[in-house]
Design an enzyme around this catalytic site. Structure first.
Site, PDB file in Angstrom:
ATOM      1  N   SER A 566       0.845  -1.185   0.000  1.00  0.00           N
ATOM      2  CA  SER A 566       0.000   0.000   0.000  1.00  0.00           C
ATOM      3  C   SER A 566       0.891   1.249   0.000  1.00  0.00           C
ATOM      4  O   SER A 566       1.680   1.437  -0.917  1.00  0.00           O
ATOM      5  CB  SER A 566      -0.966  -0.041   1.183  1.00  0.00           C
ATOM      6  OG  SER A 566      -1.997   0.900   1.035  1.00  0.00           O
ATOM      7  N   ASP A 653      -9.822  -3.565  -5.538  1.00  0.00           N
ATOM      8  CA  ASP A 653      -9.255  -2.715  -4.495  1.00  0.00           C
ATOM      9  C   ASP A 653      -9.792  -1.290  -4.667  1.00  0.00           C
ATOM     10  O   ASP A 653      -9.666  -0.699  -5.741  1.00  0.00           O
ATOM     11  CB  ASP A 653      -7.734  -2.721  -4.606  1.00  0.00           C
ATOM     12  CG  ASP A 653      -7.044  -2.094  -3.407  1.00  0.00           C
ATOM     13  OD1 ASP A 653      -7.685  -1.329  -2.672  1.00  0.00           O
ATOM     14  OD2 ASP A 653      -5.841  -2.372  -3.221  1.00  0.00           O
ATOM     15  N   HIS A 685      -8.461  -4.683  -1.214  1.00  0.00           N
ATOM     16  CA  HIS A 685      -7.188  -4.157  -0.728  1.00  0.00           C
ATOM     17  C   HIS A 685      -6.457  -5.160   0.163  1.00  0.00           C
ATOM     18  O   HIS A 685      -5.230  -5.192   0.189  1.00  0.00           O
ATOM     19  CB  HIS A 685      -7.434  -2.861   0.041  1.00  0.00           C
ATOM     20  CG  HIS A 685      -6.199  -2.074   0.310  1.00  0.00           C
ATOM     21  ND1 HIS A 685      -5.404  -1.557  -0.688  1.00  0.00           N
ATOM     22  CD2 HIS A 685      -5.599  -1.709   1.480  1.00  0.00           C
ATOM     23  CE1 HIS A 685      -4.383  -0.905  -0.156  1.00  0.00           C
ATOM     24  NE2 HIS A 685      -4.471  -0.985   1.153  1.00  0.00           N
TER      25      HIS A 685
END
Length: 714
Positions: A566, A653, A685
């Site tokens: 991320s 996501d 995600h």
């Protein structure tokens, strides 16, 4: 789209496997007098069949390129599975007249939520449950395996039982886009109720009297912006809007105090917060603000009753960088403040939890999170001590207002996850359970330590290490090292145990964490020094941590793999550009590698909220120039020899869109990089759902890491 391999692509393997190459469809991005041609922005059109075909081709190519690791992947999966007690139960938590706990069953992907009645009202010691012994009076509340039937993805975003124990609500997402449908079940009859609320955010909750459900919905940018009140048995169309926040910089959430006295509606940006209270017995009333929002001031409140008066304990940073704790009257929160814990520079107060007779304070000192018991009468904090030099600890599973015990979760790099109950009166810790690790795991066979790397500006950056002792002490001779980093949102990477990690450690790999600026490990200033126009410190800290490990004999560049996910994936892309020569491989999980394009577009999910973290390049040319100088996709180099790169993403996501790593990999291939893309076509995600699927996903990543490190056959 074509699958032919251009002459410039040197990423094809020696066996002649060709990578997919997408068409170049130029779009122009123009801001602040700067025109940027982007050949792959068309990947953003998720509904375009050519985009899906390209992602599927990428998956096929990655599978071909990693086919030689099939056996290793299977061995690692078997190791994870073999070390895990697949049929197991969690430690029961008392709530009302029941003990609540979870089951896992061998061969089943998802957990099973259960409860059993208390033996007596005075029963506070959780029963010791065994998988092969029937639990008297057990009631299965929710079997995730049943609910997941017919779906490739399943995630539970809300789960709660009403205070009287009669009703259960649960919110389910079957796509991975974090949109949950809330349903209600009668636990007495087992019947599904007609109430069904689609499109909710996570965290729906019952009102204390069980008449209502409070839930949150999101706007078109995936921002939770509205709190709703649903009366059971009434149409959703008649739900009352309790609160709406129009400012796109703020998230909204809601929950009841542990005392059940108030509903707290909380708003937050990255740097500012605000709370509103509603009396729990008058949810259709007008909410009242605790403290009106002030730009740059964060706070959160907890209700307590001290000497017969309703009070709020408020943790805030108004003139206190590392926060202070004050007490105010609940009837007049903006009135006189009584300082309970003053601001102490460098000792970051993290939170307070209040109970009827005492409180618990979380804080960070010396790079470690700590807990202390708060005496309401004196304000004294009695720290709960642990023996290990590195550890993580936090509260959890404490729904009751007046318990004699406090439930704690504890662990370290070498100590598996542990559940303690602290006897508040005697301060004695009672071990309730330690995560079983099968196969003869001995914590003493492994070592954890912390070293300090010197950053370019002289700052000392902590680096945590864990390794198996039988391969020798770290730093005596170069070893394969897996270096992890994050460094954003003041999120700290805690010392935590991982069963999957043992497959690396047992092959001689040292696992390391670079606690770079932008995280929260060393206090609020540590975060401030790694965000906005200080963001480059995050990247250079990681590079300096890698250099420290190389220069001091822990590893070599050919034995070093970096990983982050991320915002940590942005870190991976940045360091690959800054110092590609230091790494043999880079694993970027759901990586935020096209940061500038995303943050420039306020119509994209969550963009406006992110401006407090990264800056606003849409309106500020200085921020634009700064972000353009480090955004990985913008800065892929033609003069560099890149390490091997694996990017992992998910089609659904909503936080970091699949388009970012897809574009990045395409651009890397243009300069001859050996880059692979793996896209989960039904996930979000957090990746795939189901524990066996998650184990296989991690086995895939670890096999790739070990292959890069040259220990794949160990």
């Amino acid at each position: 789209m074509t699958l032919s391999d251009p002459a410039s692509a040197a990423s094809a393997s020696a066996s002649g496997i060709r990578p997919p190459v997408a068409d170049s469809r130029i779009t122009v991005r123009s801001h602040h007098g700067d025109d940027v041609e982007d050949r792959y922005e068309w990947f953003r059109a998720k509904e375009d069949a050519a985009v899906i075909a390209h992602l599927e081709a990428e998956n096929a190519y990655t599978q071909q390129r990693t086919a030689h690791l099939d056996g290793l992947r299977e061995r690692i999966f078997d190791e994870i599975k073999g070390r895990t007690l697949e049929t197991d139960l969690s430690v029961p938590t008392r709530r009302g007249d029941w003990w609540y706990y979870g089951r896992t069953v061998e061969g089943k992907q998802y957990g099973i939520q259960c409860r059993a009645p208390l033996a007596s009202p005075d029963d506070w010691t959780p029963p010791e449950l065994s998988p092969d012994v029937e639990v008297p009076g057990e009631q299965v509340l929710l079997d995730g395996n049943v609910e997941a039937e017919g779906h490739e993805f399943f995630s539970l975003g809300s789960f709660e039982v009403s205070n009287d124990g009669r009703l259960m609500l649960f919110g389910v997402d079957v796509a991975g886009d974090e949109r949950y449908t809330v349903r209600v079940r009668d636990l007495v009859t087992g019947e599904q109720q007609p109430d069904e609320i689609p499109g909710t955010f996570a965290g729906a909750t019952f009102s204390p009297d069980g008449r209502f459900i409070v839930y949150t919905t999101v706007d078109d940018a995936w921002r939770p912006d509205t709190v709703w009140l649903h009366e059971l048995g009434t149409p959703v169309a008649e739900d009352a809007k309790l609160f709406h926040e129009p400012d796109e910089k703020y998230w909204v959430g809601a929950g009841f105090t542990r005392s059940d006295r108030f509903l707290v509606i909380g708003l937050g940006s990255s740097i500012t917060s605000e709370e509103w209270l509603l009396d729990a017995d008058d949810l259709r009333g007008e909410p009242r603000v605790v403290w009106p929002r002030t730009e740059g001031v964060e706070y959160d409140s907890e209700h307590a009753v001290v000497e017969g008066e309703d009070v709020l304990f408020i943790l805030h940073n108004d003139g206190a960088l590392d926060f202070e704790l004050v007490r105010v009257a609940a009837s007049d929160p903006s009135g006189a403040r009584s300082v309970v814990i003053p601001h102490r520079p460098g000792e970051r107060l993290l939170g307070v939890s209040t109970f009827r007779d005492w409180g618990v304070v979380g804080y960070r000192r010396g790079g470690l999170a700590r807990l202390g018991m708060l005496d309401y009468a004196t304000g004294a904090v009695d720290e709960i001590a642990f023996d290990e030099p590195l550890y993580s600890v936090g509260t959890g599973g404490n729904p009751e207002w007046a318990p004699p015990l406090l439930r704690l979760g504890y662990g370290s790099f070498v100590t598996p996850g542990t559940v303690y109950d602290l006897d508040v009166a005697s301060r004695e810790l009672h071990l309730r359970k330690r995560q079983p690790v099968l196969g003869g795991y001995e914590p003493s066979d492994y070592a954890q330590e912390r070293v300090w790397a010197t950053a370019q500006d002289g700052t000392q950056v902590p680096v945590s290490l864990v390794y198996k002792r039988s391969f020798g002490d770290a730093g005596v001779a170069p070893r394969p090292v897996h270096l992890y980093g994050y460094g954003s949102y003041e999120h700290s990477i805690e010392p935590g145990f991982s069963v999957a990690r043992l497959s690396e450690l047992d092959r001689g790999v040292v696992f390391a964490v670079a606690h770079v600026r932008g995280g929260g490990e060393m206090g609020r200033q540590w975060y401030e020094d790694g965000k906005l126009l200080n963001k480059r410190n995050t990247f250079t800290d990681f590079v300096d941590a890698a250099l420290h490990l190389i220069d001091n004999g822990y590893t070599t560049a050919s034995q070093l793999v970096a990983e982050g996910g991320s915002a940590g994936g942005l870190l991976m892309g940045a360091v690959a550009n800054i110092a590609p020569e230091l790494f043999a491989g880079v694993l970027a999980d759901v990586p935020f590698v096209d940061a500038l394009t995303t943050i420039l577009d306020p119509s994209l999910p969550l963009t406006v909220i992110e401006w407090d973290e990264w800056g606003d390049p849409l309106h500020n040319p200085d921020v634009y120039a700064y972000m353009k100088s480090y955004s990985p996709y913008e800065n892929v180099r033609t003069d560099a020899s890149y390490p091997r790169i694996l990017a992992v993403t998910s089609l659904n996501d909503t936080r970091v869109l699949y388009v970012e790593p897809a574009k990045w990999v395409a651009r890397l291939r243009e300069v001859g990089a050996d880059a692979l893309l793996k896209c989960e076509m039904v996930a979000g995600h957090g990746g795939v759902s189901g524990r066996y699927n998650a184990w296989r996903e991690r086995a895939f990543e670890l096999a790739w890491i070990l292959d890069v490190l040259g220990v794949a056959d160990a």
